[in-house]
Design a protein around this motif. Structure first.
Motif, short mmCIF file in Angstrom:
data_model
loop_
_atom_site.label_atom_id
_atom_site.label_comp_id
_atom_site.label_asym_id
_atom_site.label_seq_id
_atom_site.Cartn_x
_atom_site.Cartn_y
_atom_site.Cartn_z
N ARG A 229 0.84 -1.21 0.00
CA ARG A 229 0.00 0.00 0.00
C ARG A 229 0.87 1.26 0.00
NH1 ARG A 229 -3.69 -1.31 3.68
NH2 ARG A 229 -5.23 -1.66 2.06
N VAL A 230 0.41 2.28 -0.74
CA VAL A 230 1.10 3.57 -0.79
C VAL A 230 0.30 4.59 0.02
CG1 VAL A 230 1.85 5.47 -2.28
CG2 VAL A 230 2.10 3.11 -3.06
N LEU A 231 0.97 5.29 0.91
CA LEU A 231 0.37 6.41 1.62
C LEU A 231 0.95 7.70 1.05
CD1 LEU A 231 0.51 5.17 5.33
CD2 LEU A 231 -1.47 5.18 3.83
N GLU A 232 0.08 8.67 0.76
CA GLU A 232 0.56 9.95 0.27
C GLU A 232 0.30 11.03 1.31
OE1 GLU A 232 -1.41 11.29 -3.24
OE2 GLU A 232 -3.43 10.84 -2.49
N THR A 233 1.15 12.03 1.35
CA THR A 233 0.99 13.13 2.30
C THR A 233 0.32 14.31 1.62
OG1 THR A 233 2.98 12.43 3.51
CG2 THR A 233 2.19 14.67 3.89
N LYS A 234 -0.77 14.76 2.23
CA LYS A 234 -1.51 15.91 1.72
C LYS A 234 -1.71 16.88 2.88
CE LYS A 234 -4.85 14.68 -1.28
NZ LYS A 234 -4.21 14.61 -2.59
N ASN A 235 -2.24 18.05 2.61
CA ASN A 235 -2.65 18.96 3.67
C ASN A 235 -4.10 18.66 4.03
OD1 ASN A 235 -0.24 20.37 3.91
ND2 ASN A 235 -0.79 21.82 2.31
N ASP A 236 -4.34 18.41 5.31
CA ASP A 236 -5.70 18.16 5.76
C ASP A 236 -6.56 19.39 5.44
OD1 ASP A 236 -8.07 18.07 7.49
OD2 ASP A 236 -7.11 16.35 8.44
N PRO A 237 -7.65 19.22 4.68
CA PRO A 237 -8.44 20.39 4.28
C PRO A 237 -9.14 21.10 5.44
CG PRO A 237 -9.55 18.35 3.66
CD PRO A 237 -8.18 17.97 4.12
N ALA A 238 -9.22 20.44 6.60
CA ALA A 238 -9.86 21.07 7.76
C ALA A 238 -8.86 21.84 8.61
CB ALA A 238 -10.57 20.02 8.60
N THR A 239 -7.65 21.28 8.75
CA THR A 239 -6.66 21.89 9.66
C THR A 239 -5.48 22.53 8.96
OG1 THR A 239 -5.39 19.84 9.88
CG2 THR A 239 -7.26 20.14 11.39
N GLY A 240 -5.23 22.11 7.71
CA GLY A 240 -4.06 22.60 6.98
C GLY A 240 -2.78 21.88 7.37
N GLU A 241 -2.89 20.95 8.35
CA GLU A 241 -1.71 20.20 8.80
C GLU A 241 -1.43 19.03 7.86
OE1 GLU A 241 0.13 21.03 11.54
OE2 GLU A 241 -1.13 22.83 11.64
N PRO A 242 -0.17 18.55 7.81
CA PRO A 242 0.15 17.39 6.97
C PRO A 242 -0.68 16.17 7.40
CG PRO A 242 2.15 18.48 7.71
CD PRO A 242 1.02 19.11 8.46
N TRP A 243 -1.13 15.43 6.39
CA TRP A 243 -2.04 14.30 6.64
C TRP A 243 -1.69 13.18 5.66
CZ3 TRP A 243 -6.93 14.30 3.35
CH2 TRP A 243 -7.69 13.15 3.57
N GLN A 244 -1.46 11.99 6.20
CA GLN A 244 -1.14 10.83 5.37
C GLN A 244 -2.36 9.95 5.19
OE1 GLN A 244 2.19 8.45 6.70
NE2 GLN A 244 3.43 9.25 5.04
N ARG A 245 -2.61 9.56 3.94
CA ARG A 245 -3.79 8.75 3.63
C ARG A 245 -3.47 7.83 2.46
NH1 ARG A 245 -8.25 11.59 -0.04
NH2 ARG A 245 -6.90 10.85 -1.69
N VAL A 246 -4.25 6.76 2.30
CA VAL A 246 -4.07 5.87 1.16
C VAL A 246 -4.17 6.69 -0.13
CG1 VAL A 246 -4.81 3.70 2.19
CG2 VAL A 246 -6.52 5.26 1.30
N LYS A 247 -3.39 6.28 -1.12
CA LYS A 247 -3.33 7.03 -2.37
C LYS A 247 -4.36 6.50 -3.36
CE LYS A 247 0.17 8.72 -5.66
NZ LYS A 247 1.60 8.66 -6.00
N PHE A 248 -5.24 7.40 -3.81
CA PHE A 248 -6.24 7.06 -4.83
C PHE A 248 -5.97 7.87 -6.09
CE2 PHE A 248 -8.82 5.54 -1.22
CZ PHE A 248 -9.34 4.37 -1.77
N ARG A 249 -6.25 7.25 -7.24
CA ARG A 249 -6.15 7.95 -8.51
C ARG A 249 -7.38 7.65 -9.35
NH1 ARG A 249 -3.35 10.65 -6.31
NH2 ARG A 249 -1.15 11.16 -6.56
N PRO A 250 -7.92 8.64 -10.09
CA PRO A 250 -9.07 8.35 -10.96
C PRO A 250 -8.65 7.42 -12.09
CG PRO A 250 -8.24 10.57 -11.38
CD PRO A 250 -7.48 10.04 -10.19
N ALA A 251 -9.46 6.38 -12.31
CA ALA A 251 -9.08 5.38 -13.31
C ALA A 251 -10.09 5.27 -14.45
CB ALA A 251 -8.92 4.01 -12.65
N LEU A 252 -11.34 5.65 -14.19
CA LEU A 252 -12.39 5.44 -15.19
C LEU A 252 -13.53 6.43 -14.97
CD1 LEU A 252 -13.35 3.36 -17.46
CD2 LEU A 252 -14.61 2.24 -15.61
N LEU A 253 -14.08 6.97 -16.06
CA LEU A 253 -15.25 7.84 -15.99
C LEU A 253 -16.40 7.17 -16.71
CD1 LEU A 253 -13.98 11.47 -16.82
CD2 LEU A 253 -14.53 10.53 -14.59
#
Length: 479
Positions: free
Chosen positions: A153-177
């Motif tokens: 599993r890959v975890l990516e670091t983003k900014n938490d949209p509620a706090t602005g603090e760094p946040w690690q979460r599973v990495k998702f990518r759009p694959a199909l529309l």
């Protein structure tokens, strides 16, 4: 333990069922040698510990203006389409025509243990011809033979949209529309325009109506399922576009001026919370991608289907309106109350019949599962008097038996002498079954009969457990 309030619907249906249904029941009973039922609405008191359950139960059982709801629901969806419809636009493969997105499939991203290259699970594992996940597939970088167990599993670091603090979460990518142009439906891989649109949405601030409270991870059976994936707060369960859609739907439904129509609009929107969250699994073999979350568990699949508001709620609005055209809750036929069944707001010996469907030991962790929905309402289940076995809340079998005994004692108090109680119970473990029997006897009930009830469709635990009995038990007892 009224749950979603179907006991109340059944009680009212005794007085509102059409003649054809009544005739069918009477013929079945006659064939079984049973006298015809006495038709007429039963007045019902519905009690549950969960605010989410009693909100659902109230909306199924309290009268409202169906036509006003249908009109307000269409207006609600039209306003949401007007405000954020641009978030669900895509270019057709001709590069000119605009299409409307029905749902976007997001894939979890893993790494190959051989070469450390990133693997988009949907693109590599989903067989296009069969629409099924292949057991074995090659790594797109090194060609090594892969299966899901070997992927990391890959975890990516983003900014938490509620706090602005760094946040690690599973990495998702759009694959199909999956999208529509007129009445025709199409599928495609996201193009540069789609990715640019998603980036634009992600840069927007989090809607103020979306709750950001933290799950009680340390006290949850399912905490170990969600915390390692970086999902600790309510807003973490919604991708940026879904957060805007759910937030706007909730905000507009709550703003409707008339109280009963407002409640039913919120009721409709509330049913989409799990469906808008990343708990909504992509099921390519199913006709619809609406409400594909796994029941009874917080399970984040490797393929998530993010549905548009129109795709998710358009059909539900029509079905709800049609259903309530044939079923008419009556004024004064139902009372709904939130609280423990161990302390009912009723006088002594005032109830003619008790029907109860209590938790089956440790089969389902109701308070935990309700947390996602109840956070939107801002009213959370008080889990202290919840009658379950839960090691994370330090509740063992004796605690469960004591809590059930208190509830049965309260049923005994409010039931008229000589009247009956029906208890539906899933005999998952002998020890839990014994605890129920002891609790019934300690409360003063006389158990007259125990029958099996085949509900045809098993629960998640019944289907997956090797110890759970496939049938529920119906216990008949009297005061």
């Amino acid at each position: 333990f009224a749950g979603s309030g179907m006991t109340g619907v059944a009680a009212q249906w005794c007085g509102t069922a059409p003649a054809s249904y009544r005739h069918q029941v009477e013929m079945e009973w006659k064939k079984a040698g049973i006298a015809a039922p006495k038709w007429g609405t039963r007045r019902v008191v519905l009690n549950d510990l969960s605010p989410a359950a009693t909100f659902i139960g109230a909306n199924y059982n309290l009268p409202f203006d169906v036509d006003a709801f249908a009109k307000a629901g269409k207006q609600l969806l039209a306003e949401v389409e007007r405000d954020i419809g641009w978030m669900y636009e895509t270019l057709h493969t001709d590069g000119k025509t605009k299409g409307r997105i029905d749902f976007t499939v997001w894939s979890e991203v893993f790494t190959c243990p051989e070469c450390a290259g990133e693997v988009n699970f949907t693109e590599e594992a989903l067989a296009e011809e069969t629409k099924r996940v292949r057991d074995v597939f090659p790594c797109p970088h090194c060609g090594a033979e892969m299966n899901k167990d070997r992927l990391e599993r890959v975890l990516e670091t983003k900014n938490d949209p509620a706090t602005g603090e760094p946040w690690q979460r599973v990495k998702f990518r759009p694959a199909l529309l999956a999208y529509s142009v007129g009445k025709s439906r199409f599928e495609k891989q996201p193009d540069a325009h789609d990715l640019e649109l998603l980036a634009k949405i992600e840069a927007l601030p989090l809607p103020p109506s979306i709750p950001t409270v933290r799950f009680p991870i340390e006290e949850m059976y399912h905490g170990s399922r969600i915390a390692p994936k970086g999902l600790t707060n309510i807003h973490h369960f919604f991708l940026p576009r879904a957060a805007h859609a759910m937030g706007l739907l909730w905000e507009k439904a709550k703003a409707y001026p008339e109280s009963r129509t407002r409640a039913f609009l919120v009721f409709m929107v509330e049913q989409a919370i799990w469906g808008f969250s990343i708990l909504n699994r992509y099921s390519p073999s199913h006709f619809s991608q609406v409400n594909r979350a796994l029941n009874g568990v917080y399970y984040v699949a490797s393929q998530h289907s993010e549905c548009s508001p129109r795709y998710n709620l358009g059909g539900k609005l029509d079905r709800l309106a049609r259903a309530f055209q044939n079923y008419h809750p009556k004024v004064g036929a139902s009372a709904v109350t939130t609280g423990t069944a161990a302390s009912l707001p009723l006088g002594d010996s005032c109830i003619d019949y008790v029907f109860t469907d209590p938790p089956f030991g440790e089969n389902i962790y109701y308070a935990d599962l309700n947390f996602l929905v109840e956070s939107w309402h801002g009213v959370i289940t008080d889990a202290k008097p919840e009658a379950i076995i839960d090691g994370f809340k330090n509740k063992a079998l004796p605690d469960y038996q004591h809590l059930m005994q208190r509830c049965f004692a309260e049923y005994h108090r409010v039931l008229k002498p000589g009247r009956w109680m029906t208890v539906v119970f899933s005999n998952s473990k002998a020890s839990v079954w014994n605890a129920i029997q002891v609790a019934l006897q300690q409360a003063g009930f006389v158990v007259a009969e125990v029958n099996a009830l085949d509900k045809v469709q098993g629960s998640y635990r019944q289907v997956t457990s090797t110890t759970a009995v496939k049938q529920d038990l119906v216990i008949s007892a009297y005061k």
